[in-house]
Scaffold this active site. Sequence first.
Site, PDB file in Angstrom:
ATOM      1  NE  ARG A 284       6.008  -0.038  10.263  1.00 34.50           N
ATOM      2  CZ  ARG A 284       4.942  -0.199   9.486  1.00 34.50           C
ATOM      3  NH1 ARG A 284       4.916   0.348   8.280  1.00 34.50           N
ATOM      4  NH2 ARG A 284       3.906  -0.882   9.898  1.00 34.50           N
TER       5      ARG A 284
ATOM      6  CE  LYS B  74      -2.022  -1.096   3.940  1.00 36.70           C
ATOM      7  NZ  LYS B  74      -1.322  -2.350   4.267  1.00 36.70           N
TER       8      LYS B  74
ATOM      9  NE  ARG C  79      -4.730  -1.130   9.637  1.00 31.11           N
ATOM     10  CZ  ARG C  79      -3.622  -0.652   9.070  1.00 31.11           C
ATOM     11  NH1 ARG C  79      -3.540   0.586   8.684  1.00 31.11           N
ATOM     12  NH2 ARG C  79      -2.590  -1.434   8.907  1.00 31.11           N
TER      13      ARG C  79
ATOM     14  NE  ARG D 178       1.923  -4.700  11.173  1.00 30.61           N
ATOM     15  CZ  ARG D 178       3.077  -4.441  10.554  1.00 30.61           C
ATOM     16  NH1 ARG D 178       4.228  -4.775  11.121  1.00 30.61           N
ATOM     17  NH2 ARG D 178       3.076  -3.840   9.396  1.00 30.61           N
TER      18      ARG D 178
ATOM     19  NE  ARG E 124       8.064  -2.548   6.378  1.00 28.29           N
ATOM     20  CZ  ARG E 124       6.755  -2.431   6.489  1.00 28.29           C
ATOM     21  NH1 ARG E 124       6.039  -2.038   5.451  1.00 28.29           N
ATOM     22  NH2 ARG E 124       6.153  -2.706   7.613  1.00 28.29           N
TER      23      ARG E 124
HETATM   24  P1  AP5 Z   1       4.863  -1.649   1.877  1.00 30.44           P
HETATM   25  O1  AP5 Z   1       4.593  -0.817   0.685  1.00 30.44           O
HETATM   26  O2  AP5 Z   1       5.585  -1.014   3.024  1.00 30.44           O
HETATM   27  O3  AP5 Z   1       3.538  -2.372   2.364  1.00 30.44           O
HETATM   28  P2  AP5 Z   1       2.317  -1.802   3.188  1.00 30.44           P
HETATM   29  O4  AP5 Z   1       1.101  -2.477   2.676  1.00 30.44           O
HETATM   30  O5  AP5 Z   1       2.341  -0.300   3.174  1.00 30.44           O
HETATM   31  O6  AP5 Z   1       2.718  -2.393   4.594  1.00 30.44           O
HETATM   32  P3  AP5 Z   1       2.642  -1.796   6.055  1.00 30.44           P
HETATM   33  O7  AP5 Z   1       3.419  -2.758   6.916  1.00 30.44           O
HETATM   34  O8  AP5 Z   1       3.077  -0.372   6.097  1.00 30.44           O
HETATM   35  O9  AP5 Z   1       1.131  -1.931   6.317  1.00 30.44           O
HETATM   36  P4  AP5 Z   1       0.388  -1.913   7.640  1.00 30.44           P
HETATM   37  O10 AP5 Z   1      -0.982  -1.740   7.142  1.00 30.44           O
HETATM   38  O11 AP5 Z   1       0.617  -3.065   8.546  1.00 30.44           O
HETATM   39  O12 AP5 Z   1       1.101  -0.706   8.427  1.00 30.44           O
HETATM   40  P5  AP5 Z   1       0.589   0.729   8.845  1.00 30.44           P
HETATM   41  O13 AP5 Z   1       1.749   1.594   8.964  1.00 30.44           O
HETATM   42  O14 AP5 Z   1      -0.552   1.158   7.992  1.00 30.44           O
HETATM   43  O15 AP5 Z   1       5.683  -2.936   1.379  1.00 30.44           O
HETATM   44  C1  AP5 Z   1       6.220  -3.879   2.294  1.00 30.44           C
HETATM   45  C2  AP5 Z   1       7.582  -4.388   1.776  1.00 30.44           C
HETATM   46  O16 AP5 Z   1       7.368  -5.123   0.575  1.00 30.44           O
HETATM   47  C3  AP5 Z   1       8.575  -3.277   1.419  1.00 30.44           C
HETATM   48  O17 AP5 Z   1       9.882  -3.730   1.718  1.00 30.44           O
HETATM   49  C4  AP5 Z   1       8.398  -3.118  -0.096  1.00 30.44           C
HETATM   50  O18 AP5 Z   1       9.566  -2.622  -0.730  1.00 30.44           O
HETATM   51  C5  AP5 Z   1       8.070  -4.532  -0.528  1.00 30.44           C
HETATM   52  N1  AP5 Z   1       7.142  -4.597  -1.665  1.00 30.44           N
HETATM   53  C6  AP5 Z   1       6.049  -3.819  -1.901  1.00 30.44           C
HETATM   54  N2  AP5 Z   1       5.425  -4.210  -3.028  1.00 30.44           N
HETATM   55  C7  AP5 Z   1       6.141  -5.258  -3.502  1.00 30.44           C
HETATM   56  C8  AP5 Z   1       6.006  -6.118  -4.641  1.00 30.44           C
HETATM   57  N3  AP5 Z   1       4.989  -5.975  -5.519  1.00 30.44           N
HETATM   58  N4  AP5 Z   1       6.916  -7.120  -4.807  1.00 30.44           N
HETATM   59  C9  AP5 Z   1       7.936  -7.287  -3.931  1.00 30.44           C
HETATM   60  N5  AP5 Z   1       8.142  -6.512  -2.843  1.00 30.44           N
HETATM   61  C10 AP5 Z   1       7.249  -5.510  -2.635  1.00 30.44           C
HETATM   62  O19 AP5 Z   1      -0.044   0.421  10.297  1.00 30.44           O
HETATM   63  C11 AP5 Z   1       0.792   0.076  11.386  1.00 30.44           C
HETATM   64  C12 AP5 Z   1      -0.040  -0.001  12.653  1.00 30.44           C
HETATM   65  O20 AP5 Z   1      -0.643   1.287  12.919  1.00 30.44           O
HETATM   66  C13 AP5 Z   1      -1.220  -0.974  12.639  1.00 30.44           C
HETATM   67  O21 AP5 Z   1      -0.810  -2.288  12.980  1.00 30.44           O
HETATM   68  C14 AP5 Z   1      -2.147  -0.344  13.698  1.00 30.44           C
HETATM   69  O22 AP5 Z   1      -1.709  -0.648  15.007  1.00 30.44           O
HETATM   70  C15 AP5 Z   1      -1.952   1.146  13.471  1.00 30.44           C
HETATM   71  N6  AP5 Z   1      -2.939   1.711  12.510  1.00 30.44           N
HETATM   72  C16 AP5 Z   1      -2.665   2.278  11.303  1.00 30.44           C
HETATM   73  N7  AP5 Z   1      -3.792   2.675  10.703  1.00 30.44           N
HETATM   74  C17 AP5 Z   1      -4.823   2.354  11.562  1.00 30.44           C
HETATM   75  C18 AP5 Z   1      -6.225   2.488  11.484  1.00 30.44           C
HETATM   76  N8  AP5 Z   1      -6.818   3.028  10.399  1.00 30.44           N
HETATM   77  N9  AP5 Z   1      -6.956   2.032  12.526  1.00 30.44           N
HETATM   78  C19 AP5 Z   1      -6.376   1.491  13.618  1.00 30.44           C
HETATM   79  N10 AP5 Z   1      -5.041   1.310  13.734  1.00 30.44           N
HETATM   80  C20 AP5 Z   1      -4.271   1.749  12.720  1.00 30.44           C
END
Ligand code: AP5
Length: 216
Positions: free
Chosen positions: A161, A13, A88, A172, A127
């Site tokens: 992270r 994402k 979410r 997660r 990552r």
């Molecule tokens: P990346 O692009 O970083 O993936 P992502 O989907 O953004 O992953 P996140 O870990 O950031 O998602 P998340 O939803 O768990 O975290 P968030 O910060 O939102 O890609 C991942 C890796 O793969 C990278 O190394 C990239 O280079 C590689 N990659 C990407 N595409 C690829 C491909 N096609 N092929 C190969 N490699 C690839 O949330 C973190 C925490 O915050 C949550 O757990 C929760 O506690 C809290 N939180 C955030 N939003 C909310 C909400 N709305 N409500 C409640 N809690 C929330």
Amino acid sequence: MNLIFLGPPGAGKGTQAKRLEDARGLVQLSTGDMLRAAAAAGSPVGLLAKQSMDRGELVDDEIVVSIIGERIDNADCQGGFILDGFPRTLAQAKELDALLDRKSLKLNRVIEIRMNDGVLTERIIGRFACANCREGYHDKYRRPKVEGVCDACGGTEFSRRDDDKEETVTARLGAYHAQTAPLLPYYRERGVLSEVDGMAKVDAVTRQINKIIDAA
Ligand code: AP5
């Protein structure tokens, strides 16, 4: 153009939202980044959120909705935005509907980045990012061209992270399936949901997303 990117942790994402931001001038609104910034700043809300994030659990709806509501009000969102990691839960989706209604904004498309769980853990625990400019790298898939030096800014400090540990990733993923996946039928019924294959290479995923946006 206002979009939501839905998908499990590690689906890509953030990677794809950043590319769209650079290519189309849409603003990436990542609730994860906003919560991590609040935690790093040591605000009471940020510290509370960090406790949930470190356990791999979702942060309270109320906190997240208030953060995103304030952010959408900023002038830079007028030209369109990508919600990365929000909503979410069904409660958040309903709050978002109300928020967009109040601001007379349209939700153009919800794009689901589909993935197999097995690949996600490896993607996430490998990552890391430049501590200076946040350029992203991966132990296996994308190392800096010169070991220990950021390709983008020449920085030599890197960070990971706190929630990118194997046990937290499992929690997660559990939260995604239990609380976020029910949003898929919610948006499908409204006729705004599209899917892309997140298992494909990064460029191929970008092409799929661009096709959806161009047709919207
Ligand atoms: P990346 O692009 O970083 O993936 P992502 O989907 O953004 O992953 P996140 O870990 O950031 O998602 P998340 O939803 O768990 O975290 P968030 O910060 O939102 O890609 C991942 C890796 O793969 C990278 O190394 C990239 O280079 C590689 N990659 C990407 N595409 C690829 C491909 N096609 N092929 C190969 N490699 C690839 O949330 C973190 C925490 O915050 C949550 O757990 C929760 O506690 C809290 N939180 C955030 N939003 C909310 C909400 N709305 N409500 C409640 N809690 C929330």
